[in-house]
Design an enzyme around this catalytic site. Structure first.
Site, PDB file in Angstrom:
ATOM      1  N   ALA A 186       0.969  -1.287   0.309  1.00 53.26           N
ATOM      2  CA  ALA A 186      -0.353  -0.111   0.001  1.00 53.26           C
ATOM      3  C   ALA A 186       0.938   0.915   0.095  1.00 53.26           C
ATOM      4  CB  ALA A 186      -1.129  -0.158   1.068  1.00 53.26           C
ATOM      5  N   THR A 187       1.751   1.010   0.432  1.00 62.33           N
ATOM      6  CA  THR A 187       2.435   2.215   0.484  1.00 62.33           C
ATOM      7  C   THR A 187       2.954   2.635  -1.306  1.00 62.33           C
ATOM      8  OG1 THR A 187       4.237   1.854   2.441  1.00 62.33           O
ATOM      9  CG2 THR A 187       5.320   3.534   0.828  1.00 62.33           C
TER      10      THR A 187
ATOM     11  N   ASN B 226      -6.300   3.051  10.385  1.00 63.31           N
ATOM     12  CA  ASN B 226      -5.597   1.824  10.585  1.00 63.31           C
ATOM     13  C   ASN B 226      -5.078   2.383  12.692  1.00 63.31           C
ATOM     14  OD1 ASN B 226      -3.840   4.061   9.703  1.00 63.31           O
ATOM     15  ND2 ASN B 226      -2.421   2.996  10.475  1.00 63.31           N
TER      16      ASN B 226
ATOM     17  N   SER C 298      -3.579  -3.501   0.649  1.00 61.96           N
ATOM     18  CA  SER C 298      -2.417  -4.511   0.804  1.00 61.96           C
ATOM     19  C   SER C 298      -3.372  -6.140   1.079  1.00 61.96           C
ATOM     20  CB  SER C 298      -1.939  -3.642   1.548  1.00 61.96           C
ATOM     21  OG  SER C 298      -0.759  -3.960   1.769  1.00 61.96           O
ATOM     22  N   ALA C 299      -2.417  -6.370   0.931  1.00 58.34           N
ATOM     23  CA  ALA C 299      -2.410  -8.665   1.555  1.00 58.34           C
ATOM     24  C   ALA C 299      -2.111  -8.420   3.358  1.00 58.34           C
ATOM     25  CB  ALA C 299      -1.338  -8.687   0.412  1.00 58.34           C
ATOM     26  N   HIS C 300      -0.515  -8.526   3.648  1.00 58.22           N
ATOM     27  CA  HIS C 300      -0.720  -8.235   4.539  1.00 58.22           C
ATOM     28  C   HIS C 300      -1.356  -7.661   5.870  1.00 58.22           C
ATOM     29  CE1 HIS C 300       1.960  -5.239   7.218  1.00 58.22           C
ATOM     30  NE2 HIS C 300       1.742  -4.340   5.590  1.00 58.22           N
TER      31      HIS C 300
ATOM     32  N   CYS D 248       3.960   2.154  12.135  1.00 57.57           N
ATOM     33  CA  CYS D 248       4.557   2.491  11.182  1.00 57.57           C
ATOM     34  C   CYS D 248       5.453   4.036  11.791  1.00 57.57           C
ATOM     35  CB  CYS D 248       3.572   2.938  10.253  1.00 57.57           C
ATOM     36  SG  CYS D 248       3.330   2.034   9.023  1.00 57.57           S
TER      37      CYS D 248
HETATM   38  N1  PMP Z   1      -1.947   2.650   5.112  1.00 51.89           N
HETATM   39  C1  PMP Z   1      -3.038   2.453   5.645  1.00 51.89           C
HETATM   40  C2  PMP Z   1      -3.594   2.237   6.336  1.00 51.89           C
HETATM   41  C3  PMP Z   1      -1.634   0.935   6.769  1.00 51.89           C
HETATM   42  O1  PMP Z   1      -2.124   0.272   7.568  1.00 51.89           O
HETATM   43  C4  PMP Z   1      -0.819   1.063   5.786  1.00 51.89           C
HETATM   44  C5  PMP Z   1       0.294  -0.529   7.059  1.00 51.89           C
HETATM   45  N2  PMP Z   1       0.378   0.276   7.949  1.00 51.89           N
HETATM   46  C6  PMP Z   1       0.082   1.179   4.693  1.00 51.89           C
HETATM   47  C7  PMP Z   1      -1.049   2.126   4.259  1.00 51.89           C
HETATM   48  C8  PMP Z   1       0.983   0.824   4.260  1.00 51.89           C
HETATM   49  O2  PMP Z   1       0.906  -0.774   4.093  1.00 51.89           O
HETATM   50  P1  PMP Z   1       2.269  -1.648   2.951  1.00 51.89           P
HETATM   51  O3  PMP Z   1       2.443  -2.255   4.728  1.00 51.89           O
HETATM   52  O4  PMP Z   1       1.324  -2.610   1.940  1.00 51.89           O
HETATM   53  O5  PMP Z   1       3.427  -0.409   2.667  1.00 51.89           O
END
Ligand code: PMP
Length: 383
Positions: free
Chosen positions: A73-74, A153, A203-205, A329
């Site tokens: 997602a990043t 999140n 995002s998958a994880h 994060c």
């Molecule tokens: N957007 C949100 C709302 C998230 O919670 C996260 C992950 N903390 C991300 C983006 C980034 O996702 P990824 O770990 O797949 O890069």
């Protein structure tokens, strides 16, 4: 990890064994490159990617051809914001994001500001909600990109994207509306058409799939243009080059399939566990307030302030329960997360913890958590 009670499912989730099982053959016997067109190993990989694309698209009500795979997602958020900004900068250089967006959206927005874009950051209420009025006040004739997340999140608060996207369309019909739906996927129904968004990130994880893979959904009717941010072999129809990670895509697809078919049952189970957790902690500790709206939120997240108890001390005294004091994060940083800071005093934010339940959370985990946090919080308060 066996003695660890994992309540940090908003940071990441355990890969579901059913997902892992599907992925494994694609690391060993089916190792072809999905871009190889001259032999059966490539065709096999391509077929697996096609299925994954269908499964991912189905989970958000989109078309397979509208899904673009990337590393997570990043990257998808970067592609959405930077890609739309460079494709449409001639329309105007004004960008709007909410104060509680993920760092991958906020940092992109600030980068764009450094190269000449004007940035408006929409505030949220004490409940973490964005009002139509506040969003409208931020919009201008030159607004070209708007990014608002579906669910937060950290707090689990769900934004009314249907109404917010409609407001943007009314005022700035040509603006690109992006939605980071990472924290909503598998928790609430997602239908890109009904939401009225142009681009959407997943995002998958976060849904018991593998780490390192995500997708950007991009509307195809009418077609939206995004400027690629990674160029090379022209994969993903030229929008995102790079050899496709076939095993991860297979896992992503399967994780989406399971999340969609089990969502209703899972949300009800986790909602009941979340309510039990809150009630138990109220009895054991008292002085607890829920951070964010208690009406518009996902069922698996509990973000609470425990009066008179430092979240940092609590987390370090209860090492066998994985929880978080902010988003994963930003938890390396001692200051309160930007999400909580946008909603409350720093004092309250410092007493806040996030407990994230997931598919593998049990009743026993919840009861143990109530006892352990109850004892640690009482000790900290000296009661
Ligand atoms: N957007 C949100 C709302 C998230 O919670 C996260 C992950 N903390 C991300 C983006 C980034 O996702 P990824 O770990 O797949 O890069």
């Amino acid at each position: 990890m066996s003695s660890l009670i994992y309540l940090d499912n908003q940071a990441t989730t355990r890969c579901d064994p059913r997902v892992l099982e599907r992925m494994l053959p694609y690391f060993s016997e089916h190792y072809g490159n999905a871009a190889s067109t001259t032999h059966s190993a490539g065709w096999m990989a391509q077929a697996a990617v096609n299925l994954a694309r269908e499964q991912v698209a189905a989970s958000i009500g989109g078309l397979a051809g509208e899904v673009f795979f990337c590393s997570g997602a990043t990257e998808a958020n970067n592609l959405a914001l930077r890609g739309a900004a460079s494709a449409y900068s001639q329309r105007g250089k004004h960008l709007v994001v909410a104060a509680t967006e993920h760092a991958s959206v906020l940092d992109c927005a600030r980068d764009l500001q450094r190269v000449g874009w004007e940035l408006s950051i929409v505030p949220v209420s004490e409940e973490g909600l964005i009002t139509r009025e506040d969003l409208r006040a931020a919009l201008r004739d030159t607004t070209t990109v708007v990014s608002i997340m579906l669910a937060n999140n950290e707090t689990g608060v769900i934004a009314d994207i249907v109404s917010l996207a409609a407001s943007v369309r009314e005022r700035c019909s040509a603006a690109v509306f992006h939605c980071d739906a990472v924290a909503g996927l598998g928790k609430i129904p997602i239908d890109v058409g009904a939401l009225g968004v142009d681009v959407l990130t997943i995002s998958a994880h976060k849904i018991h799939g593998p780490k390192g893979v995500g997708a950007l959904w991009r509307r195809s009717r009418p077609r939206l243009v995004l400027e690629p941010q990674i160029v090379g072999g022209g994969h993903e129809r030229g929008l995102r080059s790079g050899t496709l990670p076939v095993p991860l895509l297979v896992g992503f697809g399967r994780a989406c399939e399971i999340a969609s078919s089990e969502r209703l049952e899972e949300s009800a189970r986790l909602g009941a566990l979340r309510d039990r957790l809150l009630a138990g902690l109220q009895t054991a500790v008292g002085g607890i307030e829920v951070n964010g709206s208690t009406e518009s939120r996902i069922s698996s997240n509990l973000n609470i302030a425990i009066e008179g108890v430092s979240a940092d001390s609590l987390v370090s005294s209860v090492r066998d329960i994985a929880m978080s004091t902010g988003s994963a994060c930003s938890s390396a940083v001692a200051k309160p997360s930007h999400v909580l800071a946008a909603m409350m005093s720093a004092e309250r934010a410092h007493t806040s913890i996030r407990l994230g339940l997931g598919r593998f959370t049990t009743e026993e985990d919840v009861e143990t958590t109530i006892t352990r946090i109850g004892a640690a919080a009482s000790a900290e308060r000296g009661t």
